[in-house]
Write a protein that holds these residues in place. Structure first.
Motif, mmCIF file in Angstrom:
data_model
loop_
_atom_site.group_PDB
_atom_site.id
_atom_site.type_symbol
_atom_site.label_atom_id
_atom_site.label_comp_id
_atom_site.label_asym_id
_atom_site.label_seq_id
_atom_site.Cartn_x
_atom_site.Cartn_y
_atom_site.Cartn_z
ATOM 1 N N THR A 233 0.830 -1.204 0.000
ATOM 2 C CA THR A 233 0.000 0.000 0.000
ATOM 3 C C THR A 233 0.866 1.255 0.000
ATOM 4 O O THR A 233 0.622 2.188 -0.774
ATOM 5 C CB THR A 233 -0.966 -0.006 1.196
ATOM 6 O OG1 THR A 233 -1.826 -1.143 1.057
ATOM 7 C CG2 THR A 233 -1.803 1.257 1.249
ATOM 8 N N ARG A 234 1.903 1.282 0.856
ATOM 9 C CA ARG A 234 2.810 2.441 0.886
ATOM 10 C C ARG A 234 3.498 2.629 -0.463
ATOM 11 O O ARG A 234 3.584 3.741 -0.993
ATOM 12 C CB ARG A 234 3.870 2.273 1.980
ATOM 13 C CG ARG A 234 3.452 2.740 3.339
ATOM 14 C CD ARG A 234 4.617 2.795 4.317
ATOM 15 N NE ARG A 234 5.383 1.559 4.397
ATOM 16 C CZ ARG A 234 5.059 0.509 5.137
ATOM 17 N NH1 ARG A 234 3.968 0.548 5.868
ATOM 18 N NH2 ARG A 234 5.816 -0.561 5.161
ATOM 19 N N GLN B 26 1.008 3.921 -3.123
ATOM 20 C CA GLN B 26 0.729 5.356 -2.993
ATOM 21 C C GLN B 26 1.904 6.179 -3.512
ATOM 22 O O GLN B 26 1.711 7.208 -4.157
ATOM 23 C CB GLN B 26 0.401 5.713 -1.537
ATOM 24 C CG GLN B 26 -0.900 5.114 -1.036
ATOM 25 C CD GLN B 26 -2.083 5.377 -1.947
ATOM 26 O OE1 GLN B 26 -2.257 6.469 -2.491
ATOM 27 N NE2 GLN B 26 -2.920 4.356 -2.145
ATOM 28 N N LEU C 126 1.774 6.084 -7.328
ATOM 29 C CA LEU C 126 0.744 7.003 -7.832
ATOM 30 C C LEU C 126 1.252 8.442 -7.790
ATOM 31 O O LEU C 126 1.084 9.190 -8.764
ATOM 32 C CB LEU C 126 -0.541 6.886 -6.997
ATOM 33 C CG LEU C 126 -1.386 5.634 -7.183
ATOM 34 C CD1 LEU C 126 -2.513 5.607 -6.157
ATOM 35 C CD2 LEU C 126 -1.936 5.539 -8.595
ATOM 36 N N HIS D 127 -4.724 9.950 -5.382
ATOM 37 C CA HIS D 127 -4.792 8.845 -4.429
ATOM 38 C C HIS D 127 -5.892 7.869 -4.845
ATOM 39 O O HIS D 127 -6.978 8.275 -5.249
ATOM 40 C CB HIS D 127 -5.089 9.400 -3.030
ATOM 41 C CG HIS D 127 -5.337 8.343 -2.016
ATOM 42 N ND1 HIS D 127 -4.315 7.721 -1.347
ATOM 43 C CD2 HIS D 127 -6.488 7.779 -1.571
ATOM 44 C CE1 HIS D 127 -4.834 6.820 -0.525
ATOM 45 N NE2 HIS D 127 -6.147 6.840 -0.644
ATOM 46 N N ARG D 128 -5.594 6.599 -4.760
ATOM 47 C CA ARG D 128 -6.565 5.530 -5.002
ATOM 48 C C ARG D 128 -6.298 4.432 -3.993
ATOM 49 O O ARG D 128 -5.164 4.240 -3.545
ATOM 50 C CB ARG D 128 -6.413 4.918 -6.403
ATOM 51 C CG ARG D 128 -6.750 5.835 -7.560
ATOM 52 C CD ARG D 128 -8.259 5.971 -7.686
ATOM 53 N NE ARG D 128 -8.650 6.622 -8.904
ATOM 54 C CZ ARG D 128 -8.688 7.925 -9.099
ATOM 55 N NH1 ARG D 128 -8.299 8.732 -8.144
ATOM 56 N NH2 ARG D 128 -9.085 8.436 -10.239
ATOM 57 N N ARG D 129 -7.322 3.665 -3.663
ATOM 58 C CA ARG D 129 -7.118 2.451 -2.864
ATOM 59 C C ARG D 129 -6.520 1.398 -3.795
ATOM 60 O O ARG D 129 -6.824 1.380 -4.988
ATOM 61 C CB ARG D 129 -8.450 1.920 -2.323
ATOM 62 C CG ARG D 129 -9.152 2.855 -1.372
ATOM 63 C CD ARG D 129 -10.536 2.332 -0.987
ATOM 64 N NE ARG D 129 -11.300 1.985 -2.175
ATOM 65 C CZ ARG D 129 -12.076 0.902 -2.298
ATOM 66 N NH1 ARG D 129 -12.211 0.065 -1.299
ATOM 67 N NH2 ARG D 129 -12.733 0.651 -3.407
#
Length: 184
Positions: free
Chosen positions: A159-160, A163, A166, A173-175
């Motif tokens: 996840t880090r 991000q 991106l 920002h997106r999940r």
């Protein structure tokens, strides 16, 4: 609620007050998939990222994050351009654990687009180089997506990194789960 229902059946309480409560509505996450143009920008800008193949595989297959993390090289047939989802990798009580997929339908074989095959080939070469550099510290977990020492990746790390990828691509920002919807 269930505990009180059982207690009521056993005669331990006279009435199940939990039946009187209306649970609050849980707000749904807005699905915001990447556009095809944004997906292309992410793929081009992350070529040097160690998780490039992870992002490309997510975009090209629609696999869930845990399914990607649970992929092992035994599950991938690069020559036939397909992979089989057999596990998910989840953190359970602080430990990374291989589990059965979310549903029976989640156990599946997926045809891989050429862009995914190409990214996985490059990733396998990179991983072999990392193995040579790490030598005695290398842990042969058999996972496709690993740390630079061969241990399985964890969702927080992905996840880090996602991000950061991106942001480097100049994308909003997106999940990570939005990549699944982008693939669809």
């Amino acid at each position: 609620r269930r505990g009180l229902r059982i207690a009521e059946e056993w005669g331990l309480v006279s009435r199940n007050v939990a039946r009187l409560v209306r649970p609050p509505r849980v707000p749904k996450h807005e699905i915001t998939p990447l556009t095809p143009e944004q997906a292309g920008v992410l793929m081009r800008s992350s070529v040097e990222d160690r998780l490039h193949a992870f992002y490309v595989t997510a975009l090209g297959t629609g696999l869930r994050q845990g399914e990607l993390l649970g992929l092992r090289w035994d599950d991938v047939d690069i020559d036939r351009a397909r992979l089989t989802v057999r596990h998910t990798l989840q953190r359970v009580h602080g430990d990374l654990v291989l589990l059965e997929p979310k549903t029976e339908r989640s156990r599946r074989t997926i045809a891989l687009p050429e862009v995914v095959v190409s990214a996985l080939r490059a990733h396998r070469t990179r991983q072999k180089m990392e193995r040579l550099v790490a030598r005695p510290r290398w842990v042969d977990s058999g996972h496709v997506f690993t740390t630079s020492r061969g241990t399985p990746l964890d969702a927080a790390t992905v996840t880090r990194s996602f991000q950061g990828a991106l942001a480097n691509a100049g994308l909003p920002h997106r999940r990570f789960h939005d990549l699944r919807h982008s693939a669809a």
